[in-house]
Design an enzyme around this catalytic site. Structure first.
Site, PDB file in Angstrom:
ATOM      1  N   LYS A 131       2.625  -0.322  -3.919  1.00 18.01           N
ATOM      2  CA  LYS A 131       3.687  -0.400  -5.001  1.00 18.01           C
ATOM      3  C   LYS A 131       4.913   0.528  -4.829  1.00 18.01           C
ATOM      4  CE  LYS A 131       0.616   0.769  -8.076  1.00 18.01           C
ATOM      5  NZ  LYS A 131      -0.347   0.879  -9.121  1.00 18.01           N
ATOM      6  N   ASP A 167      -6.361   2.608 -12.831  1.00 17.06           N
ATOM      7  CA  ASP A 167      -5.904   1.752 -14.020  1.00 17.06           C
ATOM      8  C   ASP A 167      -6.780   0.713 -14.592  1.00 17.06           C
ATOM      9  OD1 ASP A 167      -5.053   0.403 -11.906  1.00 17.06           O
ATOM     10  OD2 ASP A 167      -2.906  -0.016 -12.897  1.00 17.06           O
TER      11      ASP A 167
HETATM   12  C1  GLC Z   1      -2.370  -1.404  -6.733  1.00 19.89           C
HETATM   13  C2  GLC Z   1      -3.179  -0.030  -6.481  1.00 19.89           C
HETATM   14  C3  GLC Z   1      -4.340  -0.103  -7.275  1.00 19.89           C
HETATM   15  C4  GLC Z   1      -3.940  -0.574  -8.742  1.00 19.89           C
HETATM   16  C5  GLC Z   1      -3.006  -1.855  -8.839  1.00 19.89           C
HETATM   17  C6  GLC Z   1      -2.475  -2.072 -10.210  1.00 19.89           C
HETATM   18  O1  GLC Z   1      -3.024  -2.429  -6.035  1.00 19.89           O
HETATM   19  O2  GLC Z   1      -3.490   0.037  -5.133  1.00 19.89           O
HETATM   20  O3  GLC Z   1      -5.104   0.958  -7.373  1.00 19.89           O
HETATM   21  O4  GLC Z   1      -5.125  -0.627  -9.513  1.00 19.89           O
HETATM   22  O5  GLC Z   1      -1.876  -1.647  -8.122  1.00 19.89           O
HETATM   23  O6  GLC Z   1      -2.012  -0.715 -10.660  1.00 19.89           O
END
Ligand code: GLC
Length: 424
Positions: A131, A167
């Site tokens: 991200k 999360d």
């Molecule tokens: C990305 C992260 C993951 C998280 C997701 C949503 O895929 O690698 O850990 O849960 O974003 O935020």
């Protein structure tokens, strides 16, 4: 569905884990909340567009929460790891000072939404950044230790870090607190990922308490396809989004779906359509030609206009340098938005159907959080319809109320309870 299920099987098994694009990391969360948790907790939430600090008071079936949002400057997102954690510690300090919590020695749950190999509730080794984050000197390290070190470098706070969680886990826990049938947590925000409760016997990498019935598995489904298994459905625009990102070749499923990339996908299609003289009389504005200028939020806004009307759309097109777009152009832009958001909904539905089949129970609640699910007018309906087509099991999509905050407090509360039990 078949290749996602296979990727999960491979992720769970020791001998194939390395090769799988869906890693299925065990989380060490083996108990869902009872609803009786209580106490006062701090929570940190890092992993979306914002970083937040929260203080949460849990009491049976009630909770109270105060939170503050702090920016993470882009140079910190891609700078040295210790500086990111110093920044987190500064924000935590400011928050505790404002709410007079500096000397309370509160337990803290750390929602850290990136792939972690967990060795326990307070040990999470960072596998990679996703991200748009890309901090040096942090991959391969325990992020809880990095946080504790940053707090200690300041030396002016007493904090007890009790748990680190994803999360998705927070979302599952937060919904399970209200609805005991919750077995899946799904995020469709800046990134996308899901977790679910898997039988301990299937989770070969879990070296915690194997007498438990199940453990929450963080699938890291955003990386699905990194082994080429999505190549047959990835198009040229997907490839352009990927090659311009900070992590080319990684998180390919996420890049087809989530908020960090959706607006850019729409923009690339619009620009291409204009080049082929299919929209805007063949000419696009400077803004429209600028990378990441089309916000993902616009997709939800545009699709919120009543069909055939273009109130939100006209404002957005003005913003994008196309104030005089005609109805035909507006209809085309809406069509492009719908194509991309519904593709996301369908792909996510396929992954949810796989998890429901694996769980094999009726009446499973799927806890969901993230801006696309929250704000897109048709996303929930689309997912309900599609998942129903793909599995025989009954389910219910439940919007999570602040999973990253309340979920962190709940995991910390469960950890605190276990610590107490060990003492006695
Ligand atoms: C990305 C992260 C993951 C998280 C997701 C949503 O895929 O690698 O850990 O849960 O974003 O935020």
């Amino acid at each position: 569905m078949e290749s996602f299920d296979k990727a999960i099987e491979m992720g769970l098994a020791k001998s194939t884990h390395e090769k799988s694009s869906v890693k299925c990391y065990p989380t060490y969360v083996t108990d869902l909340p009872t609803g009786k948790e209580n106490g006062k907790f701090l929570a940190l939430d890092l992993g979306g567009t914002n970083f937040r600090v929260l203080v949460i008071t849990l009491s049976p079936k009630r909770f109270d929460m105060k939170s503050k949002i702090y920016a993470v400057p882009s140079n910190v997102m891609t700078g040295p790891g210790p500086e990111l954690f110093d920044h987190i510690a500064v924000c935590l300090f400011k928050f505790c000072k404002e709410y007079r919590l500096l000397n309370d020695n509160l337990p803290l749950g750390f929602t850290f939404s990136f792939p972690l190999i967990q060795k326990g509730l307070t040990q999470g080794i960072l596998v990679r950044w996703t991200k748009g984050f890309n901090c040096s000197d942090s991959v391969g390290k325990n992020v809880v230790q990095m946080l504790v070190d940053a707090i200690n470098r300041r030396g002016d706070m007493k904090i007890d870090v009790l748990a680190v969680l994803n999360d998705t886990t927070g979302t599952l826990m937060s919904c399970a607190w209200k609805n005991t049938n919750t077995r899946i947590g799904l995020i469709i925000g800046t990134g996308t990922n899901c977790c679910y409760t898997e039988k301990v016997s299937k989770v070969e990498l879990f070296d915690g308490d194997r007498s438990k019935e199940y453990v929450i598995v963080n699938t890291e489904s955003g990386a699905f396809g990194d082994d080429g298994s999505l190549d047959s459905v990835r198009n040229d625009w997907d490839k352009q989004v990927d090659s311009a990102s900070v992590n080319p070749g990684m998180q390919l499923h996420e890049k087809m779906i989530s908020g960090m990339y959706m607006g850019e996908l729409v923009r690339l299609v619009i620009v291409d359509a204009a080049k082929k003289n299919l929209v805007f009389g063949g000419a696009t504005s400077e803004k429209m030609n600028t990378r990441n200028s089309f916000l993902s939020k616009y997709v939800s806004d545009i699709e919120s206009d009543k069909r055939g009307t273009y109130n939100n759309m006209k404002k957005i097109m003005k913003e994008m340098g196309h104030p005089n777009a005609g109805d035909q152009d507006l209809a085309i832009v809406r069509f492009i938005c719908e194509a991309i958001s519904s593709r996301a909904g369908k792909m996510l539905s396929a992954t949810m159907a796989v998890l429901l089949n694996r769980i094999g129970l009726d009446n499973v609640t799927i806890g969901v959080d993230g801006s696309l699910f929250r704000f897109h007018p048709g996303f929930k309906d689309l997912m309900n319809t599609k998942i129903r087509e793909l599995t025989k099991y009954t389910f219910n999509l439940m919007l999570s109320e602040d999973g990253s905050g309340r979920g962190a407090a709940l995991v910390a509360a469960v950890a605190a309870r276990e610590l107490e039990q060990k003492k006695t």
